[in-house]
Design a protein around this motif. Structure first.
Motif, PDB file in Angstrom:
ATOM      1  N   ARG A  48       0.833  -1.214   0.000  1.00 33.85           N
ATOM      2  CA  ARG A  48       0.000   0.000   0.000  1.00 33.85           C
ATOM      3  C   ARG A  48       0.864   1.259   0.000  1.00 33.85           C
ATOM      4  NH1 ARG A  48      -3.004  -2.863   4.113  1.00 33.85           N
ATOM      5  NH2 ARG A  48      -4.767  -3.860   3.103  1.00 33.85           N
ATOM      6  N   PRO A  54      -3.143  -0.972  -9.778  1.00 32.61           N
ATOM      7  CA  PRO A  54      -3.355  -2.423  -9.801  1.00 32.61           C
ATOM      8  C   PRO A  54      -2.915  -3.064 -11.124  1.00 32.61           C
ATOM      9  CG  PRO A  54      -5.322  -1.289  -9.039  1.00 32.61           C
ATOM     10  CD  PRO A  54      -4.372  -0.240  -9.543  1.00 32.61           C
ATOM     11  N   GLN A  56      -3.447  -6.757 -13.547  1.00 32.83           N
ATOM     12  CA  GLN A  56      -4.373  -7.869 -13.759  1.00 32.83           C
ATOM     13  C   GLN A  56      -3.664  -9.213 -13.770  1.00 32.83           C
ATOM     14  OE1 GLN A  56      -7.787  -7.888 -13.758  1.00 32.83           O
ATOM     15  NE2 GLN A  56      -7.330  -5.852 -12.956  1.00 32.83           N
ATOM     16  N   VAL A  89      -2.197  -9.207  -2.476  1.00 27.10           N
ATOM     17  CA  VAL A  89      -3.598  -9.273  -2.913  1.00 27.10           C
ATOM     18  C   VAL A  89      -4.478  -8.454  -1.965  1.00 27.10           C
ATOM     19  CG1 VAL A  89      -5.586 -10.809  -3.221  1.00 27.10           C
ATOM     20  CG2 VAL A  89      -3.347 -11.457  -4.132  1.00 27.10           C
ATOM     21  N   ASP A  90      -4.255  -8.571  -0.663  1.00 24.45           N
ATOM     22  CA  ASP A  90      -5.011  -7.779   0.318  1.00 24.45           C
ATOM     23  C   ASP A  90      -4.869  -6.280   0.053  1.00 24.45           C
ATOM     24  OD1 ASP A  90      -5.694 -10.157   1.574  1.00 24.45           O
ATOM     25  OD2 ASP A  90      -4.266  -9.904   3.234  1.00 24.45           O
ATOM     26  N   ALA A  91      -3.685  -5.860  -0.383  1.00 25.42           N
ATOM     27  CA  ALA A  91      -3.425  -4.446  -0.660  1.00 25.42           C
ATOM     28  C   ALA A  91      -4.038  -3.987  -1.977  1.00 25.42           C
ATOM     29  CB  ALA A  91      -1.920  -4.193  -0.672  1.00 25.42           C
ATOM     30  N   GLY A  92      -4.478  -4.930  -2.822  1.00 30.95           N
ATOM     31  CA  GLY A  92      -5.139  -4.562  -4.066  1.00 30.95           C
ATOM     32  C   GLY A  92      -4.245  -4.445  -5.287  1.00 30.95           C
ATOM     33  N   PRO A  95      -5.703  -8.814  -8.236  1.00 33.91           N
ATOM     34  CA  PRO A  95      -7.055  -9.188  -7.816  1.00 33.91           C
ATOM     35  C   PRO A  95      -7.090 -10.492  -7.025  1.00 33.91           C
ATOM     36  CG  PRO A  95      -6.925  -8.985 -10.221  1.00 33.91           C
ATOM     37  CD  PRO A  95      -5.557  -8.762  -9.672  1.00 33.91           C
ATOM     38  N   ASP A  96      -6.206 -11.434  -7.348  1.00 34.04           N
ATOM     39  CA  ASP A  96      -6.159 -12.724  -6.672  1.00 34.04           C
ATOM     40  C   ASP A  96      -4.802 -13.346  -6.975  1.00 34.04           C
ATOM     41  OD1 ASP A  96      -6.904 -14.922  -5.223  1.00 34.04           O
ATOM     42  OD2 ASP A  96      -8.590 -15.489  -6.482  1.00 34.04           O
TER      43      ASP A  96
END
Length: 127
Positions: A48, A54, A56, A89-92, A95-96
Motif C-alpha cells: 500500500r 493495480p 491484472q 492481494v489484500d493491498a489490491g 485481484p487474486d
C-alpha cells in the motif's frame, strides 16, 4: 517459455529481521499462524505504501537474501512467499493469486545482507 511482460515491475521488500517461514521448519500451529499473519500484514502495508496502480496479471519472483554465505534452498521459503503474496492481494495490487492472475512464481537467491535475512517479491506485469 518466456512470458511477455509490459516492463512494469513492482518490488515489495519485507523488512530485515522479519521472522520468515521455511518448509524445513516444524513450528507449533499457533506460532506458524502468528508468523504467517505478520508476514501477510507487513506485505500488505508495504505494498500500500508503494501506491502502485493495480495489475491484472503478473509473473512473481521471490528473492531470498541470506545473512551468511551458507548454502540454502530458496524454494524452501514458499510459505513466506505465499503469505507475502496474499498480503499483496489484500493491498489490491493483484485481484487474486490464482492461476489466471499469477502466471508463474519462481524463487532465487539474492546477495548476502549482513543486517539479517531479507525477502522480496519482484512482481512483473504481464501483457
Amino acid at each position: 517459455m518466456t512470458t511477455p511482460t509490459t516492463g512494469r515491475t513492482v518490488i515489495v521488500t519485507l523488512p530485515p529481521k522479519l521472522p520468515l517461514l521455511s518448509s524445513n521448519q516444524r513450528p507449533h500451529w499457533a506460532t506458524k499462524a502468528r508468523r504467517t499473519r505478520l508476514i501477510r500484514d507487513t506485505a500488505a502495508w508495504t505494498t500500500r505504501a508503494l501506491r502502485e496502480a493495480p495489475m491484472q496479471r503478473a509473473v512473481v519472483t521471490a528473492v531470498v537474501h541470506p545473512k551468511t554465505n551458507r548454502q540454502f534452498d530458496p524454494d524452501n521459503y514458499h510459505p513466506t512467499a505465499k503469505a507475502a503474496l496474499d498480503g499483496v492481494v489484500d493491498a489490491g495490487l493483484l485481484p487474486d493469486d490464482d492461476k489466471r492472475h499469477v502466471i508463474r512464481t519462481s524463487y532465487e537467491a539474492g546477495p548476502k545482507t549482513p543486517e539479517g535475512w531479507r525477502f522480496e517479491l519482484r512482481i512483473e506485469e504481464v501483457a
